[in-house]
Design an enzyme around this catalytic site. Structure first.
Site, PDB file in Angstrom:
ATOM      1  N   CYS A   2       0.955  -1.195  -0.024  1.00 44.18           N
ATOM      2  CA  CYS A   2      -0.007   0.022   0.000  1.00 44.18           C
ATOM      3  C   CYS A   2       0.927   1.276  -0.016  1.00 44.18           C
ATOM      4  CB  CYS A   2      -1.037   0.077   1.389  1.00 44.18           C
ATOM      5  SG  CYS A   2      -2.014  -1.186   1.423  1.00 44.18           S
ATOM      6  N   ARG A  27       2.727   0.058  -5.402  1.00 41.89           N
ATOM      7  CA  ARG A  27       2.921  -0.706  -4.186  1.00 41.89           C
ATOM      8  C   ARG A  27       1.471  -1.405  -3.927  1.00 41.89           C
ATOM      9  NH1 ARG A  27       5.369   1.125   0.558  1.00 41.89           N
ATOM     10  NH2 ARG A  27       7.298   2.229   0.030  1.00 41.89           N
ATOM     11  N   TRP A  74      -2.973  -2.270  -1.465  1.00 33.60           N
ATOM     12  CA  TRP A  74      -2.772  -3.927  -1.858  1.00 33.60           C
ATOM     13  C   TRP A  74      -3.580  -4.613  -0.569  1.00 33.60           C
ATOM     14  CZ3 TRP A  74      -0.495  -8.245   0.143  1.00 33.60           C
ATOM     15  CH2 TRP A  74      -0.147  -9.384  -0.570  1.00 33.60           C
ATOM     16  N   ASN A  98      -0.473   1.672   6.042  1.00 32.35           N
ATOM     17  CA  ASN A  98       0.257   0.647   5.014  1.00 32.35           C
ATOM     18  C   ASN A  98       1.040  -0.275   6.298  1.00 32.35           C
ATOM     19  OD1 ASN A  98       2.159  -0.686   3.527  1.00 32.35           O
ATOM     20  ND2 ASN A  98       3.730   0.873   3.563  1.00 32.35           N
ATOM     21  N   GLY A  99       0.425  -1.660   6.097  1.00 32.28           N
ATOM     22  CA  GLY A  99       1.178  -2.472   7.210  1.00 32.28           C
ATOM     23  C   GLY A  99      -0.139  -3.300   7.610  1.00 32.28           C
ATOM     24  N   GLU A 474      14.214 -18.090 -12.613  1.00 32.30           N
ATOM     25  CA  GLU A 474      13.690 -16.748 -12.859  1.00 32.30           C
ATOM     26  C   GLU A 474      12.750 -16.675 -13.994  1.00 32.30           C
ATOM     27  OE1 GLU A 474      13.572 -14.005 -11.711  1.00 32.30           O
ATOM     28  OE2 GLU A 474      13.549 -12.322 -13.411  1.00 32.30           O
ATOM     29  N   LYS A 478       8.950 -15.159 -13.909  1.00 30.10           N
ATOM     30  CA  LYS A 478       8.552 -14.196 -14.835  1.00 30.10           C
ATOM     31  C   LYS A 478       7.462 -14.497 -15.541  1.00 30.10           C
ATOM     32  CE  LYS A 478      10.542 -11.495 -13.807  1.00 30.10           C
ATOM     33  NZ  LYS A 478      11.480 -10.759 -12.988  1.00 30.10           N
ATOM     34  N   GLU A 481       4.213 -14.746 -13.216  1.00 31.55           N
ATOM     35  CA  GLU A 481       3.969 -13.419 -12.703  1.00 31.55           C
ATOM     36  C   GLU A 481       3.103 -12.774 -13.880  1.00 31.55           C
ATOM     37  OE1 GLU A 481       7.555 -11.323 -12.004  1.00 31.55           O
ATOM     38  OE2 GLU A 481       6.711 -10.011 -10.721  1.00 31.55           O
ATOM     39  N   HIS A 497      14.477 -36.816 -11.726  1.00 28.37           N
ATOM     40  CA  HIS A 497      14.175 -37.384 -10.297  1.00 28.37           C
ATOM     41  C   HIS A 497      12.844 -37.166  -9.763  1.00 28.37           C
ATOM     42  CE1 HIS A 497      18.163 -38.471  -9.504  1.00 28.37           C
ATOM     43  NE2 HIS A 497      18.579 -37.339  -9.928  1.00 28.37           N
ATOM     44  N   LYS A 597       4.639  -4.027  -6.505  1.00 27.09           N
ATOM     45  CA  LYS A 597       6.088  -3.966  -6.794  1.00 27.09           C
ATOM     46  C   LYS A 597       6.803  -4.039  -5.593  1.00 27.09           C
ATOM     47  CE  LYS A 597       9.626  -2.709  -9.427  1.00 27.09           C
ATOM     48  NZ  LYS A 597      10.176  -3.917 -10.311  1.00 27.09           N
TER      49      LYS A 597
END
Ligand code: AGP
Length: 602
Positions: A2, A27, A74, A98-99, A474, A478, A481, A497, A597
């Site tokens: 946020c 955010r 968020w 925020n939190g 990665e 990506k 996401e 395996h 982000k």
């Protein structure tokens, strides 16, 4: 997460708040809202979804007033609805947060027993209600806010606005960042300096537990013990035009394209003309016995790649961990440990908590950040800015490659100081990277057609071996996401395996394999996939393509590169595949669903 913004200004607050929120949308973008005080009257507007929806609402239902607070959310507690959107209001109090308030259930029960009613599912509403209760009991707004925060457990950055008070705002933080901006007869509040950049370059960062009382012309800060605190005012130079896509369709496309320039900038700062590696003098690897690397998400994969470099080149034992595990595992940190924390934002809650765990235990704490004024930078012994420039798209691209470049330079410096030999061609071959990346980006037409095919899959596997293994991870992150396609990265040798059971003609396998010493091993794993009907996209160089393209569905050919640099170059097709697959699927490239982000909650 946020984002919070606030203003006690001399102009209409609404456009200022929206401008600040635009810069904080990284955010979170589940909802946005603002509250203002106009002629003593508190009012608010809130809208679900992106900030653009709030802007539209404000056209039809404008909000007057020169004092205000704003929020981009968020969602943590409660779905993204208008009711759950901030600012939350209880009687004469409005608050943005925020939190996470961890004891909100107990607080709710307590407030309910006192006859208070709730209109949201959020933890934040309890903050507004607690303040209202204190006001009803006759406390001043300042005292009400102060008593309220004493009742909260958890992490918070909060800004309070009060009905009847045009020239008062309370800002306080514990666990989440908050900055105060000083204007000319105006005062601002923001989750970071970036939000405040269009309005002022004079910033005071609140410290843990600080409680600030703002008017247009004054700022009083009390520390966590209630003592008057004198916090430094800093001059911050930030690029005000940073939220421009520069002619690209998305920030991500711009940020992919910026990588040659960003890496050039990092090399100019850390690699001298004589190829001397110029790191902060305080970093002395000769005294280091081991390195602990900690980060989240993409930063974690940069750390995994760095493990190969530090161990193979500098012969230093390395431990790598995701911050959310590291912080609670209570790992023993023995003297001789260099702890390196890698974070684009420098505000990731888990990484910051992990850093705080090592404080006083590790011999030295180094922070690799893209935001030099961030909490992680401020709490590190040595800071290495990665110099990627502002990264707006939620998916990390140029920050990742700049992190890799600087981690490699650190490993090379460690080798130099510890008397181990450097790989042939290094560090000078680093200078070829910007050109090679440019060439790779320019040759993207085949990636587009490959991505259109990948977009039809439901599951995709990425394989890599050695220092290409972190790149497989990665690449999968990506893709997940951005395109919401299920993807997993595996070390090529691990396939047999278990994961090989997934292989059939519907599960494409992307293999990252430059023609290095491990090439033949990876090609064998690739053959095992093809023998089971799996479709392979091979990312390699010209030599690799010549040796191993038989039976492969598609081959993406990259320029030849020094072996040690291949994780950096191979990041580019991983990013491009994610980008173009997302385009083919029509998802929101820069602001994928459910993400933010900067992850400032755990
Ligand atoms: C990267 O594409 C992700 N959005 C995410 O994994 C990110 O790298 C992670 O949240 C860590 O962020 P930081 O670098 O700001 O600490």
């Amino acid at each position: 997460m946020c984002g919070i913004v606030g203003v006690l200004g001399n102009h209409e607050a609404a456009p200022i708040l929206v401008e600040g929120l635009k810069r904080l949308e990284y955010r979170g973008y589940d909802s946005a809202g603002i509250a203002t005080v106009d002629a003593g009257k508190l009012a608010r507007r809130r809208a679900v979804g992106k900030l653009a929806n709030l802007s539209d609402l404000l056209v039809h239902e404008p909000l007057a007033g020169k004092s205000g607070i704003g929020h981009t959310r968020w969602a943590t507690h409660g779905a993204p609805t208008v009711d759950n959107a901030h600012p939350h209001r209880a009687g004469p109090v409005a608050v943005v947060h925020n939190g996470i308030i961890e004891n909100f259930k107990e607080l709710r029960a307590n407030l309910a027993a006192d006859g208070f009613e709730f209109s949201t599912e959020t933890d934040t509403e309890t903050v507004a209600l607690l303040a209202e209760r204190h006001l009803r009991n006759g406390l001043s707004p300042q005292e009400a806010a102060y008593q309220t925060i004493g009742e909260l457990d958890g992490a918070f950055a909060l800004a309070f606005l009060f009905d009847g008070h045009d020239d008062l705002m309370i800002a306080t933080r514990k666990g989440s960042p908050l900055a105060i901006g000083h204007g000319d007869g105006e005062m601002f509040v923001g989750s970071d300096a970036i939000a405040l950049a269009p309005f002022t370059d004079q910033i005071t960062y609140l410290e843990e537990g600080d409680f600030a009382i703002l008017t247009r012309t004054s700022l009083e800060i009390r520390d966590q013990n209630g003592e008057l605190a004198n916090r430094q005012k800093r001059l911050i130079q930030l690029d005000v035009a940073r939220i421009d896509k520069g002619g690209h369709k998305h920030f991500m496309a711009k940020e992919i394209a910026e990588q040659p320039t960003a890496i050039d900038r990092a090399l100019a700062a850390y690699l001298g003309h004589d190829n001397a590696i110029n790191l902060p003098e305080a970093l002395d690897f000769s005294k280091i016995e081991r390195v602990t690397l900690v980060a989240c998400g993409t930063g974690y994969y940069a750390c995994l790649a760095a493990k190969y470099w530090f161990e193979q080149i500098a012969r230093v034992p390395v431990e790598v961990d995701v911050a959310s595990e590291f912080r609670y595992r209570e790992p023993p940190i023995t003297p001789g440990t260099l702890a390196i924390f890698v974070s684009q934002s420098g505000e990731t809650a888990d990484t910051l908590a992990a850093l705080r765990y090592t404080a006083g235990k590790a011999t030295q704490i180094a922070g690799l950040v893209n935001v030099p004024e961030s909490s992680i930078a401020r709490e590190s012994d040595v800071v290495l800015p990665i110099l990627a420039g502002p990264e707006i798209s939620v998916a990390s691209t140029k920050a990742f490659t700049c992190q890799l470049v600087i981690l490699l330079l650190m490993a090379l410096k460690a080798a130099e100081q510890r008397g181990t030999s450097l790989p042939a061609g290094l560090p000078q071959d680093l200078r070829s990277l910007p050109g090679l990346i440019h060439q790779t980006i320019a040759g993207e037409s085949k990636v587009k057609s490959v991505s259109r095919e990948l977009a039809k899959a439901q599951d995709i596997i990425f394989l890599g071996r050695g220092h290409l293994y972190p790149l497989a991870l990665e690449g999968a992150l990506k893709l997940k996401e951005l395109s919401y396609i299920h993807a997993e990265g595996y070390a090529s040798g691990e396939l047999k395996h278990g994961p090989i059971a997934l292989i059939d003609e519907n599960v494409p396998v992307v293999v990252m394999a430059p023609s290095d010493a491990l090439f033949d091993k990876t090609v064998s794993n690739m053959q095992e996939v093809m023998a089971r009907g799996g479709k392979v996209v091979l990312i390699t160089d010209a030599k690799g393509a010549q040796l191993a393209s038989d039976g492969v569905t598609e081959t993406l050919v990259l320029p030849e590169v020094n072996d040690a640099l291949s994780p950096i170059l191979y990041a580019i097709p991983a990013q491009q595949i994610a980008y173009y697959t997302a385009i083919a699927k029509g998802t929101d490239v820069d602001q994928p669903r459910n993400l933010a982000k900067s992850v400032t909650v755990e």
